[in-house]
Design a protein around this motif. Sequence first.
Motif, PDB file in Angstrom:
ATOM      1  N   HIS A  24     -32.875  27.067 -19.678  1.00 25.61           N
ATOM      2  CA  HIS A  24     -33.101  26.590 -18.316  1.00 25.61           C
ATOM      3  C   HIS A  24     -34.485  25.977 -18.131  1.00 25.61           C
ATOM      4  N   SER A  25     -35.438  26.282 -19.012  1.00 28.19           N
ATOM      5  CA  SER A  25     -36.779  25.751 -18.847  1.00 28.19           C
ATOM      6  C   SER A  25     -37.131  24.692 -19.894  1.00 28.19           C
ATOM      7  N   ALA A  26     -36.165  24.292 -20.706  1.00 28.55           N
ATOM      8  CA  ALA A  26     -36.454  23.312 -21.757  1.00 28.55           C
ATOM      9  C   ALA A  26     -36.815  21.950 -21.177  1.00 28.55           C
ATOM     10  N   SER A  27     -36.280  21.611 -20.025  1.00 21.62           N
ATOM     11  CA  SER A  27     -36.566  20.301 -19.428  1.00 21.62           C
ATOM     12  C   SER A  27     -37.932  20.266 -18.736  1.00 21.62           C
ATOM     13  N   TRP A  28     -38.588  21.392 -18.602  1.00 21.47           N
ATOM     14  CA  TRP A  28     -39.899  21.424 -17.947  1.00 21.47           C
ATOM     15  C   TRP A  28     -40.974  20.819 -18.828  1.00 21.47           C
ATOM     16  N   GLY A  29     -40.739  20.780 -20.126  1.00 22.67           N
ATOM     17  CA  GLY A  29     -41.762  20.295 -21.046  1.00 22.67           C
ATOM     18  C   GLY A  29     -42.861  21.336 -21.200  1.00 22.67           C
ATOM     19  N   TYR A  30     -44.067  20.867 -21.479  1.00 21.34           N
ATOM     20  CA  TYR A  30     -45.179  21.789 -21.692  1.00 21.34           C
ATOM     21  C   TYR A  30     -46.089  21.880 -20.483  1.00 21.34           C
ATOM     22  N   PHE A  31     -45.650  21.385 -19.333  1.00 21.00           N
ATOM     23  CA  PHE A  31     -46.511  21.436 -18.153  1.00 21.00           C
ATOM     24  C   PHE A  31     -46.901  22.851 -17.745  1.00 21.00           C
ATOM     25  N   PRO A  32     -45.957  23.808 -17.620  1.00 20.19           N
ATOM     26  CA  PRO A  32     -46.373  25.161 -17.192  1.00 20.19           C
ATOM     27  C   PRO A  32     -47.375  25.812 -18.143  1.00 20.19           C
ATOM     28  N   SER A  33     -47.108  25.729 -19.442  1.00 20.76           N
ATOM     29  CA  SER A  33     -48.029  26.369 -20.382  1.00 20.76           C
ATOM     30  C   SER A  33     -49.329  25.585 -20.490  1.00 20.76           C
ATOM     31  N   GLY A  34     -49.271  24.277 -20.329  1.00 22.47           N
ATOM     32  CA  GLY A  34     -50.493  23.479 -20.367  1.00 22.47           C
ATOM     33  C   GLY A  34     -51.388  23.748 -19.168  1.00 22.47           C
ATOM     34  N   ALA A  35     -50.773  23.872 -17.998  1.00 25.56           N
ATOM     35  CA  ALA A  35     -51.557  24.164 -16.786  1.00 25.56           C
ATOM     36  C   ALA A  35     -52.169  25.561 -16.867  1.00 25.56           C
ATOM     37  N   LEU A  36     -51.382  26.528 -17.319  1.00 25.34           N
ATOM     38  CA  LEU A  36     -51.913  27.885 -17.444  1.00 25.34           C
ATOM     39  C   LEU A  36     -52.971  27.973 -18.540  1.00 25.34           C
ATOM     40  N   GLY A  37     -52.800  27.197 -19.604  1.00 19.97           N
ATOM     41  CA  GLY A  37     -53.808  27.166 -20.654  1.00 19.97           C
ATOM     42  C   GLY A  37     -55.134  26.613 -20.149  1.00 19.97           C
ATOM     43  N   THR A  38     -55.059  25.580 -19.318  1.00 21.32           N
ATOM     44  CA  THR A  38     -56.269  25.011 -18.732  1.00 21.32           C
ATOM     45  C   THR A  38     -56.958  26.018 -17.820  1.00 21.32           C
ATOM     46  N   ILE A  39     -56.179  26.707 -16.994  1.00 19.90           N
ATOM     47  CA  ILE A  39     -56.738  27.733 -16.118  1.00 19.90           C
ATOM     48  C   ILE A  39     -57.366  28.851 -16.949  1.00 19.90           C
ATOM     49  N   LEU A  40     -56.706  29.230 -18.039  1.00 23.02           N
ATOM     50  CA  LEU A  40     -57.237  30.275 -18.915  1.00 23.02           C
ATOM     51  C   LEU A  40     -58.582  29.868 -19.507  1.00 23.02           C
ATOM     52  N   ILE A  41     -58.695  28.633 -19.939  1.00 19.53           N
ATOM     53  CA  ILE A  41     -59.958  28.157 -20.507  1.00 19.53           C
ATOM     54  C   ILE A  41     -61.065  28.176 -19.468  1.00 19.53           C
ATOM     55  N   VAL A  42     -60.758  27.728 -18.243  1.00 12.57           N
ATOM     56  CA  VAL A  42     -61.761  27.716 -17.174  1.00 12.57           C
ATOM     57  C   VAL A  42     -62.213  29.137 -16.845  1.00 12.57           C
ATOM     58  N   VAL A  43     -61.261  30.073 -16.718  1.00 11.30           N
ATOM     59  CA  VAL A  43     -61.605  31.456 -16.399  1.00 11.30           C
ATOM     60  C   VAL A  43     -62.403  32.082 -17.541  1.00 11.30           C
TER      61      VAL A  43
END
Length: 52
Positions: A24-43
Amino acid sequence: MSLGTIIIILLILMLVGAIPTWPHSASWGYFPSGALGTILIVVLILVLLGRI
């Protein structure tokens, strides 16, 4: 445990949960993990600088 450590742990868990491995999430691409990865780096940078 400090607040920064708890935030980093929660963000890592969210990052692992956002990896698009389920059908069900295959069509999302890497946006969710990419956005969370960016937030993780900032934090992580803020924790290392002592801002959190």
